[in-house]
Scaffold this motif. Sequence first.
Motif, PDB file in Angstrom:
ATOM      1  N   LEU A  35       0.818  -1.213   0.000  1.00 48.58           N
ATOM      2  CA  LEU A  35       0.000   0.000   0.000  1.00 48.58           C
ATOM      3  C   LEU A  35       0.851   1.262   0.000  1.00 48.58           C
ATOM      4  O   LEU A  35       0.512   2.240  -0.669  1.00 48.58           O
ATOM      5  CB  LEU A  35      -0.946  -0.002   1.203  1.00 48.58           C
ATOM      6  N   SER A  36       1.952   1.257   0.738  1.00 48.87           N
ATOM      7  CA  SER A  36       2.830   2.426   0.744  1.00 48.87           C
ATOM      8  C   SER A  36       3.393   2.696  -0.646  1.00 48.87           C
ATOM      9  O   SER A  36       3.538   3.851  -1.056  1.00 48.87           O
ATOM     10  CB  SER A  36       3.982   2.222   1.730  1.00 48.87           C
ATOM     11  N   HIS A  37       3.688   1.639  -1.381  1.00 45.45           N
ATOM     12  CA  HIS A  37       4.229   1.815  -2.728  1.00 45.45           C
ATOM     13  C   HIS A  37       3.169   2.354  -3.690  1.00 45.45           C
ATOM     14  O   HIS A  37       3.414   3.331  -4.397  1.00 45.45           O
ATOM     15  CB  HIS A  37       4.796   0.503  -3.265  1.00 45.45           C
ATOM     16  N   ILE A  38       2.004   1.718  -3.726  1.00 47.60           N
ATOM     17  CA  ILE A  38       1.017   2.128  -4.734  1.00 47.60           C
ATOM     18  C   ILE A  38       0.427   3.506  -4.455  1.00 47.60           C
ATOM     19  O   ILE A  38      -0.106   4.138  -5.359  1.00 47.60           O
ATOM     20  CB  ILE A  38      -0.115   1.094  -4.911  1.00 47.60           C
ATOM     21  N   MET A  39       0.543   3.989  -3.229  1.00 46.24           N
ATOM     22  CA  MET A  39       0.029   5.330  -2.933  1.00 46.24           C
ATOM     23  C   MET A  39       0.930   6.432  -3.494  1.00 46.24           C
ATOM     24  O   MET A  39       0.451   7.535  -3.749  1.00 46.24           O
ATOM     25  CB  MET A  39      -0.119   5.525  -1.419  1.00 46.24           C
ATOM     26  N   VAL A  40       2.199   6.146  -3.689  1.00 48.66           N
ATOM     27  CA  VAL A  40       3.109   7.180  -4.187  1.00 48.66           C
ATOM     28  C   VAL A  40       3.577   6.940  -5.623  1.00 48.66           C
ATOM     29  O   VAL A  40       4.063   7.864  -6.265  1.00 48.66           O
ATOM     30  CB  VAL A  40       4.341   7.338  -3.270  1.00 48.66           C
ATOM     31  N   CYS A  41       3.422   5.724  -6.125  1.00 47.31           N
ATOM     32  CA  CYS A  41       3.915   5.407  -7.465  1.00 47.31           C
ATOM     33  C   CYS A  41       2.917   5.900  -8.510  1.00 47.31           C
ATOM     34  O   CYS A  41       1.741   5.526  -8.488  1.00 47.31           O
ATOM     35  CB  CYS A  41       4.133   3.894  -7.597  1.00 47.31           C
ATOM     36  N   ARG A  42       3.379   6.702  -9.435  1.00 46.29           N
ATOM     37  CA  ARG A  42       2.505   7.223 -10.486  1.00 46.29           C
ATOM     38  C   ARG A  42       2.196   6.186 -11.562  1.00 46.29           C
ATOM     39  O   ARG A  42       1.264   6.346 -12.329  1.00 46.29           O
ATOM     40  CB  ARG A  42       3.141   8.438 -11.129  1.00 46.29           C
ATOM     41  N   SER A  43       2.983   5.133 -11.619  1.00 41.04           N
ATOM     42  CA  SER A  43       2.775   4.109 -12.640  1.00 41.04           C
ATOM     43  C   SER A  43       1.763   3.056 -12.207  1.00 41.04           C
ATOM     44  O   SER A  43       1.197   2.373 -13.041  1.00 41.04           O
ATOM     45  CB  SER A  43       4.091   3.423 -12.973  1.00 41.04           C
ATOM     46  N   CYS A  44       1.577   2.894 -10.909  1.00 40.09           N
ATOM     47  CA  CYS A  44       0.670   1.859 -10.398  1.00 40.09           C
ATOM     48  C   CYS A  44      -0.754   2.400 -10.292  1.00 40.09           C
ATOM     49  O   CYS A  44      -0.969   3.521  -9.835  1.00 40.09           O
ATOM     50  CB  CYS A  44       1.117   1.385  -9.014  1.00 40.09           C
ATOM     51  N   TYR A  45      -1.704   1.589 -10.714  1.00 39.19           N
ATOM     52  CA  TYR A  45      -3.126   1.897 -10.547  1.00 39.19           C
ATOM     53  C   TYR A  45      -3.819   0.587 -10.200  1.00 39.19           C
ATOM     54  O   TYR A  45      -4.193  -0.191 -11.071  1.00 39.19           O
ATOM     55  CB  TYR A  45      -3.701   2.527 -11.811  1.00 39.19           C
TER      56      TYR A  45
END
Length: 100
Positions: A65-75
């Motif tokens: 969750l920490s990664h997908i909240m800041v990564c612009r490539s992940c949706y």
Amino acid sequence: MSLLSGLLDHMPPTIAGADKPTMPNRTTDRPRLVLVERTDQFASSPHASAVTATPEWRQARDQYLSHIMVCRSCYAPNGRHCSVGTDLRASYDRILETHP
């Protein structure tokens, strides 16, 4: 006539793309997008929650969750993840299967 249209009347027209600076090619620095299709659904007990979960599950969930909240490539709603997000999601899924 609005105030905005009055201000814009005195501005010269712009040529599309003429004012854009050229950017270096950074395709090697950008994360690669991966589309993951999921057909399985969660098969957990009706009383499963973060309170009763194992520390490994909570850690995997928090990292993902920490990664997908800041990564612009992940949706996540569409299952689109960068290579790091794909690895974190796979780790989370593996732990979810072994720790219901």
